[in-house]
Design a protein around this motif. Structure first.
Motif, PDB file in Angstrom:
ATOM      1  N   HIS A   1     -21.525   6.258   2.532  1.00 49.11           N
ATOM      2  CA  HIS A   1     -22.475   5.625   1.627  1.00 49.11           C
ATOM      3  C   HIS A   1     -23.911   5.851   2.108  1.00 49.11           C
ATOM      4  O   HIS A   1     -24.809   6.209   1.344  1.00 49.11           O
ATOM      5  CB  HIS A   1     -22.157   4.126   1.540  1.00 49.11           C
ATOM      6  CG  HIS A   1     -22.827   3.435   0.399  1.00 49.11           C
ATOM      7  ND1 HIS A   1     -22.426   2.230  -0.075  1.00 49.11           N
ATOM      8  CD2 HIS A   1     -23.896   3.782  -0.368  1.00 49.11           C
ATOM      9  CE1 HIS A   1     -23.198   1.857  -1.094  1.00 49.11           C
ATOM     10  NE2 HIS A   1     -24.101   2.781  -1.271  1.00 49.11           N
ATOM     11  N   LYS A   2     -24.092   5.675   3.404  1.00 48.75           N
ATOM     12  CA  LYS A   2     -25.423   5.834   4.002  1.00 48.75           C
ATOM     13  C   LYS A   2     -25.954   7.244   3.813  1.00 48.75           C
ATOM     14  O   LYS A   2     -27.118   7.451   3.480  1.00 48.75           O
ATOM     15  CB  LYS A   2     -25.331   5.566   5.511  1.00 48.75           C
ATOM     16  CG  LYS A   2     -25.506   4.145   5.872  1.00 48.75           C
ATOM     17  CD  LYS A   2     -26.235   4.030   7.195  1.00 48.75           C
ATOM     18  CE  LYS A   2     -27.295   2.976   7.097  1.00 48.75           C
ATOM     19  NZ  LYS A   2     -26.805   1.668   6.792  1.00 48.75           N
ATOM     20  N   ILE A   3     -25.086   8.213   4.046  1.00 48.82           N
ATOM     21  CA  ILE A   3     -25.550   9.601   4.021  1.00 48.82           C
ATOM     22  C   ILE A   3     -25.779  10.085   2.592  1.00 48.82           C
ATOM     23  O   ILE A   3     -26.756  10.756   2.299  1.00 48.82           O
ATOM     24  CB  ILE A   3     -24.552  10.511   4.783  1.00 48.82           C
ATOM     25  CG1 ILE A   3     -24.580  10.140   6.266  1.00 48.82           C
ATOM     26  CG2 ILE A   3     -24.875  11.986   4.585  1.00 48.82           C
ATOM     27  CD1 ILE A   3     -23.580  10.845   7.117  1.00 48.82           C
ATOM     28  N   THR A   4     -24.855   9.731   1.705  1.00 53.00           N
ATOM     29  CA  THR A   4     -24.922  10.324   0.365  1.00 53.00           C
ATOM     30  C   THR A   4     -25.556   9.396  -0.667  1.00 53.00           C
ATOM     31  O   THR A   4     -25.846   9.823  -1.771  1.00 53.00           O
ATOM     32  CB  THR A   4     -23.509  10.640  -0.151  1.00 53.00           C
ATOM     33  OG1 THR A   4     -22.792   9.400  -0.244  1.00 53.00           O
ATOM     34  CG2 THR A   4     -22.780  11.572   0.803  1.00 53.00           C
ATOM     35  N   ASP A   5     -25.705   8.120  -0.303  1.00 51.99           N
ATOM     36  CA  ASP A   5     -26.225   7.133  -1.251  1.00 51.99           C
ATOM     37  C   ASP A   5     -25.237   6.879  -2.397  1.00 51.99           C
ATOM     38  O   ASP A   5     -25.636   6.484  -3.485  1.00 51.99           O
ATOM     39  CB  ASP A   5     -27.581   7.611  -1.803  1.00 51.99           C
ATOM     40  CG  ASP A   5     -28.468   6.442  -2.223  1.00 51.99           C
ATOM     41  OD1 ASP A   5     -28.217   5.326  -1.732  1.00 51.99           O
ATOM     42  OD2 ASP A   5     -29.395   6.642  -3.029  1.00 51.99           O
TER      43      ASP A   5
END
Lengths: 253, 640
Positions: free
Chosen positions: B384-388
């Motif tokens: 989630h953090k990396i790809t939003d």
């Protein structure tokens, strides 16, 4: 694919060595992809600096997926930046606005001397671990792993403490530059588990004394450490450390 | 010339290790402290070896390039560690783990080594638990297990998605305890830049202090290299930014043979690349394939549609379709290659079209969000953090990336290289995974080597060879240090005038490697790659730009030295891949495939380890170690 790009203005702490005087330098980073990580943005800035014949900004990083604990600096006054539960390498440019000015500084603590620019020396953490952050068992035949039952609740709690990556953000964020969250997390993990109980007295005494000897300050319950911790380690670990310490002072075992 | 003798004990497979242990010479307890042992690298193999040897009484010096030994790249391993405890009572045994590993490696590893690995696997779990490693547990207090990476039994132990971190911290803490006892001296921020040989025996190393730039000399009675793999040859990989092959490659140039360099594992579940600025890729643990279902749209016209708008009937769960027995749990090489095929056909999704879906919709429906969160919470969070994008709501997008290298320095059964006194453990050696490594086996091998093999075999060497002390004033140290110094000065002098940054040249190398020496290879492509690598190497040595000075912290100088080595190692990888006219494990040659497009192994001709001897003129010589299978029958891997 057409994508919006962004520009940010950086004020970066530059310091050539531990004994030299540091200063802020200004840079502008243009045409950034918002999906870039903060470190990738710095990589791009550095490539430009190298081409321009200047010294690139020194910063430490390794796994770039938030687990090794190598990276870390202060962004706009906050250790690892403003996003909760995030290391710098996992912070993305999309959490900034186009045109922002961003101030970048190294961890500031007497016990973490600056090596260069944003790179600091965190050896003090390793010395705290070597003072007792382990279970004193040698390699060799051991009882079957399932002969020690540990309830899931206890095990999960111990894991929460064990998740510390040793990045040093807690120290950087603390006005007293205390290493209590780092030290408390290891003490708590091992005090919770049956394997760590036999030497819990010696452990807490030695680790706390080492922490003090390294020049870290005392905890005064401000809670910034918990707020910036990329692994969201709870300040309860400090309370537990204090209880363990008190217990150790009052008992001989 | 060194004879390629694996020193495999005779006798039945089940008794080889025990028998060897009984034959070994011992160093008397009061003599151990007189023997210095150098351990380079402090990942699982290095930290566990240093801790154990320090505890046995040797005087250990441990080195790492990171600012702390706790940061070695083993820390990033997510999924788990295998052992044959058979706690779930699903029929596991040492034999099964051995067989799965041999078969998973496509019958390109040594029976004896792999069997030993399976034998000691249980000790590792006992050891880690005794250290307080917080493995996942059941409510009743027992350790939890899961099935992982193609295994049909649940033999994987894990600590959420941070198993590597927890095991490494266990080994690191054990080592720091020996630091406290004065038995291990730790040298962080040091890079080994050469091996010192005296009379053909490894007797020390030259390191560069990465803070001051100073050259340092260290002498010892044995050198243990635990410096990891060479995945960063591809520039983009899941390996850490600083992972490198320099120590191993420089040992190779001093005479250690390099085995099977073409065996590279390309991991199927990584977060796809998002732009050219990227310097590394992020792995999502393959444990996700236990519950996630891999699919692409059946119709090319649907690739840009939001996934929830694509009805069930229009989705191709291609792994489940092609491999009904294993489905989404096929080994890594099979899963990776199939993702590539789907994307090559134009069915890839996401911005670049180089991704497939990994979908948790059904698992969340069946098991509940809580259960999925408990198993993979941190991985979902990371994604989630990396790809939003929230993988609880939309399927993940994944694509293969270089992850692990099965090749490495050739070692015998005792993990000694072709240079006496130079031992190699963990990913840096070639020994246990054949042409493909199974999931949850890397942590197992690193710790097996470090805790349970190296401490004994190094002792045996010291006792048997009766090594005499050498001083760092020995002329061999002078000469080796001069070589290292010369190379640095040469790079810095070119670097002042050059025009292309280290990263630019490095990125070019990565592209050549992915295109021609990646998931799918051809003779022609490999030859072309070789030419391009030679050209790029020349460019490096004429036009590289390196900022700053050599007498202090200089990240680009560090990287330049590592790139210089990758520019040589990459050529050997292409040569090795081109010589191996078959497909096996991670090495897939398009000329050698079945009618159904599966790997075509050629056991009659290629059932050997290719161990390469360095040649200054660029004409390395191959030595073959024939692989003998006395206990298993060579079968074709089938996951249908």
């Amino acid at each position: 694919m057409a994508q919006q790009t962004m520009t940010v203005h950086l004020k970066v702490w530059r310091q050539s060595g531990s004994d030299s005087q540091g200063r802020f330098e200004q840079y502008t980073a243009e045409d950034l992809n918002p999906h870039m990580s903060f470190l990738e943005m710095l990589d791009v800035v550095n490539e430009d600096l190298i081409h321009a014949g200047e010294d690139p900004i020194a910063f430490d990083s390794d796994c770039r997926e938030g687990i090794c604990g190598t990276c870390g600096f202060v962004i706009n006054g906050q250790a690892h930046g403003s996003e909760r539960g995030t290391t710098v390498c996992q912070l993305h440019m999309r959490s900034f606005n186009d045109g922002d000015t961003i101030v970048i500084e190294p961890w500031r603590a007497r016990s973490f001397p600056v090596i260069k620019d944003l790179v600091v020396d965190r050896d003090a953490f390793d010395r705290i671990i070597s003072a007792g952050g382990y279970v004193s068992v040698g390699t060799g035949p051991k009882p079957d792993a399932n002969s020690i039952k540990i309830g899931k609740d206890v095990s999960d709690k111990a894991f929460d403490s064990a998740a510390c990556i040793g990045c040093g953000a807690c120290v950087a964020a603390c006005p007293n530059a205390s290493a209590s969250l780092f030290t408390g997390a290891k003490i708590t993990q091992l005090a919770l588990l049956p394997q760590g109980k036999p030497e819990r007295t010696r452990r807490v005494q030695r680790m706390v004394h080492q922490m003090e000897d390294e020049g870290f300050g005392n905890c005064s319950n401000i809670g910034e450490c918990e707020a910036v911790c990329p692994k969201e380690i709870s300040i309860d670990n400090i309370a537990k450390m204090k209880r363990e310490y008190l217990r150790a002072m009052l008992s001989d075992t | 010339m060194t004879k390629l003798d694996a020193r495999m004990p005779d006798g039945p497979l089940q008794q080889k290790w025990e028998q060897r242990l009984e034959e070994m010479k011992l160093v008397a307890p009061n003599n151990k402290k007189k023997h210095d042992v150098i351990v380079v690298g402090t990942g699982l193999a290095g930290a566990s070896a240093a801790a154990t040897m320090g505890e046995l009484g040797y005087s250990v010096k441990a080195f790492c390039i990171q600012d702390s030994p706790r940061r070695a790249h083993s820390i990033a391993a997510q999924g788990g560690i295998n052992a044959t405890k058979n706690y779930p009572n699903d029929g596991d045994s040492i034999w099964r783990l051995f067989y799965d590993t041999i078969k998973g490696g496509d019958f390109r590893s040594r029976e004896g080594n792999v069997y030993r690995l399976a034998q000691v696997s249980n000790h590792i779990i006992d050891q880690a638990v005794a250290q307080g490693v917080p493995f996942a547990r059941e409510y009743g207090g027992d350790l939890a297990n899961r099935s992982f990476g193609g295994a049909q039994v649940s033999r994987t132990f894990y600590a959420r998605g941070q198993t590597g971190q927890q095991l490494l911290l266990g080994a690191f803490q054990a080592m720091m305890r020996q630091v406290d006892r004065g038995k291990v001296k730790m040298y962080p921020r040091r890079e080994m830049l050469d091996l010192v040989l005296v009379d053909g025996v490894a007797r020390g190393i030259i390191t560069r202090n990465l803070v001051t730039g100073e050259m340092e000399r260290h002498a010892a009675d044995a050198v243990v290299l635990c410096t990891g793999g060479y995945g960063r040859t591809y520039f983009l990989s899941t390996n850490a930014f600083n992972s490198n092959a320099t120590a191993a490659w420089r040992c190779h140039k001093r005479g250690a043979y390099f085995a099977n360099p073409c065996y590279v594992q390309i991991h199927p579940t990584c977060i796809p690349q998002s732009g050219d600025y990227q310097s590394k890729l992020t792995l999502m643990s393959e444990s996700l394939r236990n519950d996630g279902r891999v699919w692409v749209p059946k119709d090319e016209a649907d690739v840009d549609k939001p996934p929830h708008q694509i009805p069930e009937s229009e989705r191709d769960y291609y792994l489940e379709r092609k491999y009904p027995a294993f489905g989404n749990l096929v080994p890594r090489d099979v899963a990776s290659r199939n993702a590539k095929y789907m994307c090559d056909k134009g069915l890839g999704v996401g911005a670049t079209g180089r991704a497939v879906y990994l979908d948790f919709r059904d698992a969340i429906e069946e098991q509940g969000r809580d259960v999925i969160e408990d198993k993979y919470g941190n991985l979902f969070h990371m994604y989630h953090k990396i790809t939003d994008e929230d993988p609880y709501e939309v399927p993940m997008r994944i694509y293969p990336a270089v992850h692990y290298t099965m090749g490495g320095l050739w070692v015998d059964y005792e993990l000694m290289s072709t240079i006496p006194g130079l031992f190699v453990a963990g990913e840096a050696n070639f020994s246990d995974h054949g042409a493909n490594r199974l999931g949850a086996s890397a942590l197992m091998q690193g710790l097996a080597d470090g805790y349970f093999v190296i401490p004994f075999t190094v002792g045996n060497f010291i006792a048997e060879y009766d090594v005499q002390k050498v001083s760092t004033d020995h002329k061999a140290f002078d000469a080796t240090e001069d070589d290292v110094q010369d190379q640095i000065e040469r790079m810095m002098s070119i670097g002042k005038e050059g025009s292309r940054t280290v990263i630019e040249i490095y990125r070019d190398l990565g592209k050549i490697m992915y295109d021609q020496v990646g998931m799918s290879r051809t003779k022609e492509g490999l030859e072309q790659a070789r030419e391009e690598i030679v050209g790029l190497r020349e460019e490096f040595w004429n036009d590289v730009k390196i900022p700053g000075r050599a007498d202090g912290y200089n990240k680009m100088l560090e990287l330049a030295g590592r790139l210089a080595d990758f520019l040589e190692l990459s050529e050997l990888m292409a040569i090795d891949a081109s010589e191996r006219d078959e497909s096996c494990g991670g090495h897939f040659r398009e000329e050698y495939q079945t009618d159904e497009g599966e790997a075509l192994r050629r056991d009659d001709e290629f059932c050997y380890v290719a161990a390469w001897e360095y040649d200054e003129d660029g004409d390395p010589k191959m030595h073959k170690e024939e692989l003998e299978f006395e206990n298993v029958e060579l079968s074709t891997r089938s996951y249908k």
